[in-house]
Design a protein around this motif. Structure first.
Motif, PDB file in Angstrom:
ATOM      1  N   VAL A  85       2.865   9.533 -10.355  1.00 20.02           N
ATOM      2  CA  VAL A  85       1.926   9.691 -11.468  1.00 20.02           C
ATOM      3  C   VAL A  85       1.302  11.085 -11.443  1.00 20.02           C
ATOM      4  O   VAL A  85       1.156  11.728 -12.484  1.00 20.02           O
ATOM      5  N   ILE A  86       0.964  11.577 -10.268  1.00 16.65           N
ATOM      6  CA  ILE A  86       0.384  12.916 -10.157  1.00 16.65           C
ATOM      7  C   ILE A  86       1.387  13.970 -10.604  1.00 16.65           C
ATOM      8  O   ILE A  86       1.035  14.921 -11.313  1.00 16.65           O
ATOM      9  N   ILE A  87       2.640  13.808 -10.223  1.00 15.99           N
ATOM     10  CA  ILE A  87       3.671  14.769 -10.630  1.00 15.99           C
ATOM     11  C   ILE A  87       3.839  14.762 -12.141  1.00 15.99           C
ATOM     12  O   ILE A  87       3.881  15.814 -12.785  1.00 15.99           O
ATOM     13  N   VAL A  88       3.933  13.566 -12.725  1.00 20.37           N
ATOM     14  CA  VAL A  88       4.106  13.472 -14.182  1.00 20.37           C
ATOM     15  C   VAL A  88       2.879  14.039 -14.891  1.00 20.37           C
ATOM     16  O   VAL A  88       3.009  14.756 -15.894  1.00 20.37           O
ATOM     17  N   ALA A  89       1.684  13.747 -14.382  1.00 19.11           N
ATOM     18  CA  ALA A  89       0.468  14.283 -14.991  1.00 19.11           C
ATOM     19  C   ALA A  89       0.439  15.804 -14.916  1.00 19.11           C
ATOM     20  O   ALA A  89       0.010  16.466 -15.867  1.00 19.11           O
ATOM     21  N   SER A  90       0.905  16.372 -13.814  1.00 13.43           N
ATOM     22  CA  SER A  90       0.918  17.838 -13.706  1.00 13.43           C
ATOM     23  C   SER A  90       1.911  18.447 -14.694  1.00 13.43           C
ATOM     24  O   SER A  90       1.675  19.532 -15.211  1.00 13.43           O
ATOM     25  N   VAL A  91       2.999  17.741 -14.956  1.00 12.28           N
ATOM     26  CA  VAL A  91       3.969  18.233 -15.932  1.00 12.28           C
ATOM     27  C   VAL A  91       3.368  18.176 -17.334  1.00 12.28           C
ATOM     28  O   VAL A  91       3.487  19.122 -18.118  1.00 12.28           O
ATOM     29  N   VAL A  92       2.690  17.066 -17.647  1.00 12.57           N
ATOM     30  CA  VAL A  92       2.143  16.886 -18.989  1.00 12.57           C
ATOM     31  C   VAL A  92       0.909  17.752 -19.212  1.00 12.57           C
ATOM     32  O   VAL A  92       0.816  18.471 -20.215  1.00 12.57           O
ATOM     33  N   VAL A  93      -0.037  17.718 -18.283  1.00 10.72           N
ATOM     34  CA  VAL A  93      -1.318  18.399 -18.489  1.00 10.72           C
ATOM     35  C   VAL A  93      -1.226  19.891 -18.184  1.00 10.72           C
ATOM     36  O   VAL A  93      -1.684  20.719 -18.969  1.00 10.72           O
ATOM     37  N   LEU A  94      -0.638  20.230 -17.053  1.00 11.15           N
ATOM     38  CA  LEU A  94      -0.613  21.627 -16.618  1.00 11.15           C
ATOM     39  C   LEU A  94       0.652  22.365 -17.034  1.00 11.15           C
ATOM     40  O   LEU A  94       0.808  23.547 -16.723  1.00 11.15           O
ATOM     41  N   LYS A  95       1.557  21.657 -17.703  1.00 13.24           N
ATOM     42  CA  LYS A  95       2.817  22.250 -18.187  1.00 13.24           C
ATOM     43  C   LYS A  95       3.668  22.824 -17.049  1.00 13.24           C
ATOM     44  O   LYS A  95       4.357  23.820 -17.219  1.00 13.24           O
ATOM     45  N   ASN A  96       3.609  22.187 -15.870  1.00 14.83           N
ATOM     46  CA  ASN A  96       4.477  22.598 -14.760  1.00 14.83           C
ATOM     47  C   ASN A  96       5.906  22.191 -15.069  1.00 14.83           C
ATOM     48  O   ASN A  96       6.153  21.175 -15.702  1.00 14.83           O
ATOM     49  N   HIS A 126       0.836  -1.200   0.000  1.00 13.93           N
ATOM     50  CA  HIS A 126       0.000   0.000   0.000  1.00 13.93           C
ATOM     51  C   HIS A 126       0.870   1.249   0.000  1.00 13.93           C
ATOM     52  O   HIS A 126       0.575   2.214  -0.713  1.00 13.93           O
ATOM     53  N   SER A 127       1.922   1.238   0.770  1.00 11.53           N
ATOM     54  CA  SER A 127       2.833   2.377   0.814  1.00 11.53           C
ATOM     55  C   SER A 127       3.507   2.592  -0.533  1.00 11.53           C
ATOM     56  O   SER A 127       3.663   3.729  -0.994  1.00 11.53           O
ATOM     57  N   ILE A 128       3.895   1.508  -1.168  1.00 13.53           N
ATOM     58  CA  ILE A 128       4.532   1.615  -2.481  1.00 13.53           C
ATOM     59  C   ILE A 128       3.532   2.138  -3.506  1.00 13.53           C
ATOM     60  O   ILE A 128       3.870   2.976  -4.345  1.00 13.53           O
ATOM     61  N   ALA A 129       2.299   1.644  -3.461  1.00 18.80           N
ATOM     62  CA  ALA A 129       1.271   2.139  -4.374  1.00 18.80           C
ATOM     63  C   ALA A 129       1.034   3.630  -4.161  1.00 18.80           C
ATOM     64  O   ALA A 129       0.832   4.382  -5.121  1.00 18.80           O
ATOM     65  N   ASN A 130       1.080   4.080  -2.923  1.00 16.12           N
ATOM     66  CA  ASN A 130       0.923   5.498  -2.623  1.00 16.12           C
ATOM     67  C   ASN A 130       2.076   6.309  -3.211  1.00 16.12           C
ATOM     68  O   ASN A 130       1.874   7.408  -3.733  1.00 16.12           O
ATOM     69  N   THR A 131       3.282   5.769  -3.157  1.00 17.57           N
ATOM     70  CA  THR A 131       4.442   6.442  -3.733  1.00 17.57           C
ATOM     71  C   THR A 131       4.294   6.552  -5.243  1.00 17.57           C
ATOM     72  O   THR A 131       4.549   7.610  -5.830  1.00 17.57           O
ATOM     73  N   VAL A 132       3.867   5.461  -5.872  1.00 19.24           N
ATOM     74  CA  VAL A 132       3.668   5.484  -7.322  1.00 19.24           C
ATOM     75  C   VAL A 132       2.571   6.483  -7.686  1.00 19.24           C
ATOM     76  O   VAL A 132       2.690   7.201  -8.682  1.00 19.24           O
ATOM     77  N   LYS A 133       1.524   6.554  -6.870  1.00 21.30           N
ATOM     78  CA  LYS A 133       0.446   7.515  -7.116  1.00 21.30           C
ATOM     79  C   LYS A 133       0.998   8.933  -7.132  1.00 21.30           C
ATOM     80  O   LYS A 133       0.654   9.736  -7.999  1.00 21.30           O
ATOM     81  N   ARG A 134       1.870   9.235  -6.210  1.00 25.59           N
ATOM     82  CA  ARG A 134       2.443  10.579  -6.150  1.00 25.59           C
ATOM     83  C   ARG A 134       3.281  10.879  -7.391  1.00 25.59           C
ATOM     84  O   ARG A 134       3.232  11.986  -7.936  1.00 25.59           O
ATOM     85  N   ALA A 160      14.303  12.131  -8.180  1.00 21.57           N
ATOM     86  CA  ALA A 160      13.498  11.572  -7.096  1.00 21.57           C
ATOM     87  C   ALA A 160      12.380  10.685  -7.642  1.00 21.57           C
ATOM     88  O   ALA A 160      12.113   9.601  -7.104  1.00 21.57           O
ATOM     89  N   ALA A 161      11.746  11.108  -8.732  1.00 24.24           N
ATOM     90  CA  ALA A 161      10.690  10.295  -9.346  1.00 24.24           C
ATOM     91  C   ALA A 161      11.268   8.992  -9.884  1.00 24.24           C
ATOM     92  O   ALA A 161      10.681   7.916  -9.727  1.00 24.24           O
ATOM     93  N   LEU A 162      12.434   9.060 -10.506  1.00 22.88           N
ATOM     94  CA  LEU A 162      13.071   7.849 -11.035  1.00 22.88           C
ATOM     95  C   LEU A 162      13.476   6.898  -9.916  1.00 22.88           C
ATOM     96  O   LEU A 162      13.347   5.673 -10.054  1.00 22.88           O
ATOM     97  N   VAL A 163      13.951   7.432  -8.811  1.00 26.59           N
ATOM     98  CA  VAL A 163      14.309   6.582  -7.670  1.00 26.59           C
ATOM     99  C   VAL A 163      13.065   5.882  -7.128  1.00 26.59           C
ATOM    100  O   VAL A 163      13.088   4.684  -6.820  1.00 26.59           O
ATOM    101  N   ALA A 164      11.957   6.616  -7.028  1.00 25.42           N
ATOM    102  CA  ALA A 164      10.719   6.020  -6.523  1.00 25.42           C
ATOM    103  C   ALA A 164      10.229   4.911  -7.454  1.00 25.42           C
ATOM    104  O   ALA A 164       9.889   3.810  -7.002  1.00 25.42           O
TER     105      ALA A 164
END
Length: 102
Positions: A59-70, A49-57, A79-83
């Protein structure tokens, strides 16, 4: 036109009832998230569950980069690659453990 900018150009966002609508929608979505999280915790081990939560975070970061152009710093990408790499290695170890148990 930036994504979701239409929300800020519509008059109802400036009206007095705009905030309660966003508050209600946000509350319902957060409740749904918590329900899903508890159901997942019932099905998974706490570590999974903890690992799934990390992956969720991630995914949210990557989605914000792609969708919101952050923009994201190099440190953020590392850090994302390490996770994601840690989740991948954990999955490999778990599969190897299952094969060894058979």
């Amino acid at each position: 036109m930036a994504p979701c900018s239409f929300l800020y150009s519509v008059d109802f966002c400036k009206a007095a009832w705009g905030f309660p609508i966003f508050l209600t929608v946000g509350s319902v979505l957060y409740h749904t998230y918590n329900q899903t999280s508890y159901q997942a915790l019932a099905e998974l081990s706490p570590l999974s569950h903890s690992i799934a939560n990390t992956v969720k975070r991630v995914v949210i970061i990557v989605a914000s980069v792609v969708v919101l152009k952050n923009t994201i710093t190099m440190q953020g990408w590392i850090a994302a690659l390490v996770a994601v790499g840690g989740v991948f290695l954990y999955s490999l170890a778990q599969m190897a453990e299952k094969k060894a148990a058979k």
